[in-house]
Design an enzyme around this catalytic site. Structure first.
Site, mmCIF file in Angstrom:
data_model
loop_
_atom_site.group_PDB
_atom_site.id
_atom_site.type_symbol
_atom_site.label_atom_id
_atom_site.label_comp_id
_atom_site.label_asym_id
_atom_site.label_seq_id
_atom_site.Cartn_x
_atom_site.Cartn_y
_atom_site.Cartn_z
ATOM 1 N N SER A 156 36.013 29.790 17.217
ATOM 2 C CA SER A 156 35.009 30.840 17.346
ATOM 3 C C SER A 156 33.648 30.336 16.843
ATOM 4 O O SER A 156 33.132 29.351 17.366
ATOM 5 C CB SER A 156 35.478 32.083 16.599
ATOM 6 O OG SER A 156 34.760 33.225 16.989
ATOM 7 N N ASP A 181 38.886 28.987 21.555
ATOM 8 C CA ASP A 181 38.613 30.338 22.040
ATOM 9 C C ASP A 181 37.184 30.819 21.810
ATOM 10 O O ASP A 181 36.960 31.905 21.274
ATOM 11 C CB ASP A 181 39.603 31.331 21.430
ATOM 12 C CG ASP A 181 39.856 32.512 22.370
ATOM 13 O OD1 ASP A 181 40.029 32.270 23.576
ATOM 14 O OD2 ASP A 181 39.874 33.665 21.901
ATOM 15 N N HIS A 308 42.828 36.131 19.523
ATOM 16 C CA HIS A 308 41.646 35.278 19.378
ATOM 17 C C HIS A 308 41.894 34.099 18.431
ATOM 18 O O HIS A 308 41.433 32.984 18.680
ATOM 19 C CB HIS A 308 40.483 36.133 18.878
ATOM 20 C CG HIS A 308 39.215 35.383 18.657
ATOM 21 N ND1 HIS A 308 38.670 34.520 19.589
ATOM 22 C CD2 HIS A 308 38.363 35.367 17.585
ATOM 23 C CE1 HIS A 308 37.546 34.011 19.113
ATOM 24 N NE2 HIS A 308 37.341 34.510 17.906
#
Length: 349
Positions: A156, A181, A308
């Protein structure tokens, strides 16, 4: 005594010894084993120690500043898999995966500025430039002018930092880049919703167990064991309110959010080193990455059944993907190793 009745006699010591025997109808559930006693919430969501997954922890003090960055380390051989967590997470986000990766490589997981156990002069300066400089400063302090082969892994926000560090081209031993991700198009589109998402989450927890339980039941993490290790590192105890709250004040860093993701796809694609993009769904690809993936500019893997935080939800698969990436690209402790090509030895003085 009629021997034909012996088969229906109760066993010795049975309470039914003096009772007349009765034939009970067979039950469809008679063969189902007894259900084991269920764990209480305190047991099921109790925090776990980092030491069960990493080998050691350390504080890296940056020269000519008051900044101190906390790192977790595992493994003794192979290249260094240097892990950067997402916004609001901590280095412990990689704990379960590190316990697997360390069998083939070294792992370093850093608490970024304003996160975990790190302590800096300006905790709210999460600009991409500052975060990149922090990572380079930690690497410089840990390895000096002769760093081992390094594979940057970022999740992230940490994925954005990893891409920007690689784009600077100042880390001579950088041999691989793994982004987890995060895609520019999807990230930029979601920024308008971030403040609402941050304000709608539960803000205070009476115990660590309650916080861990909320993270799992709320869906932010799907792996209870990983949550038990990582969630405590994302919280701090508020003495005035006598409860736990978030360590990182992400809602106060909005001015830096666009800088994390603008131009990310082009920077990722232009990096000349081997690259791996791990996604939780194919819908996350933007146009630039779709074209780049079709041209074979990077390897992409979609990890099914994950949220996530892929490294937390599916740590075994994540670890295998990292180890396979290192092996496929022949990344050794000193860099890319090509069979039959010996490195020139330094002349002895």
């Amino acid at each position: 005594m009629d021997s034909s009745n012996l088969g229906s006699l109760p066993e010795e010591g049975s309470e039914e010894e003096s009772q007349p025997t009765q034939t009970k109808p067979a039950s469809a559930f008679s063969s189902i084993p007894r259900r084991p006693p269920s764990q209480t919430s305190l047991q099921k969501y109790a925090p776990l120690e980092w030491s069960a997954y990493f080998d050691q922890e350390d504080d890296v003090c940056i020269t000519d500043s008051n900044d101190v960055f906390h790192v977790y380390m595992a493994g003794t051989e192979g290249p260094v898999v240097f892990c950067l967590h997402g916004g609001g997470y901590s280095g412990l986000s990689f704990a379960l995966a590190a316990s697997k990766i360390k069998e083939k490589a070294r792992v370093v997981a850093m608490d970024l500025r304003g996160h975990g156990k790190s302590s800096t002069e300006n905790e709210l300066d999460l600009s991409i430039e500052t975060l990149c400089n922090d990572v380079l400063a930690v690497l410089k302090k840990m390895y000096g002018d002769s760093p081992p082969a390094i594979v940057l892994v970022g999740h992230s926000m940490g994925g954005s930092v990893a891409v920007h560090v690689a784009a600077k081209k100042v880390l001579s031993s950088l041999c691989g880049l793994v982004v987890v991700d995060v895609v520019e198009g999807t990230a930029m589109a979601s920024l308008i919703h971030m403040q609402k998402i941050l304000s709608s989450r539960m803000q205070y927890f009476s115990t660590l167990e309650k916080a861990i339980e909320w993270s799992v039941k709320g869906g932010s993490l799907r792996n209870i064991e990983s949550a038990r290790v990582s969630i405590p590192g994302t919280l701090k105890y508020d003495d005035s309110k006598e409860c736990y709250t978030y360590r990182t004040r992400l809602e106060k860093t909005e001015q830096y959010w666009r800088g994390w993701y603008e131009g990310l796809s082009d920077k990722f694609l232009s990096s000349p080193i081997p690259k791996l993009l791990l996604l939780a769904g194919t819908d996350r690809l933007d146009r630039s990455l779709t074209i780049g993936q079709m041209q074979g500019k990077f390897q992409m893997v979609v990890v099914r059944h994950s949220g996530h935080a892929i490294q937390e939800d599916e740590p075994d698969e994540f670890a295998n993907l990292i180890v396979n990436f290192i092996s496929r690209n022949r990344i050794g402790p000193k860099g890319v190793e090509i069979p039959g090509l010996l490195r020139a030895s330094k002349p002895q003085s």
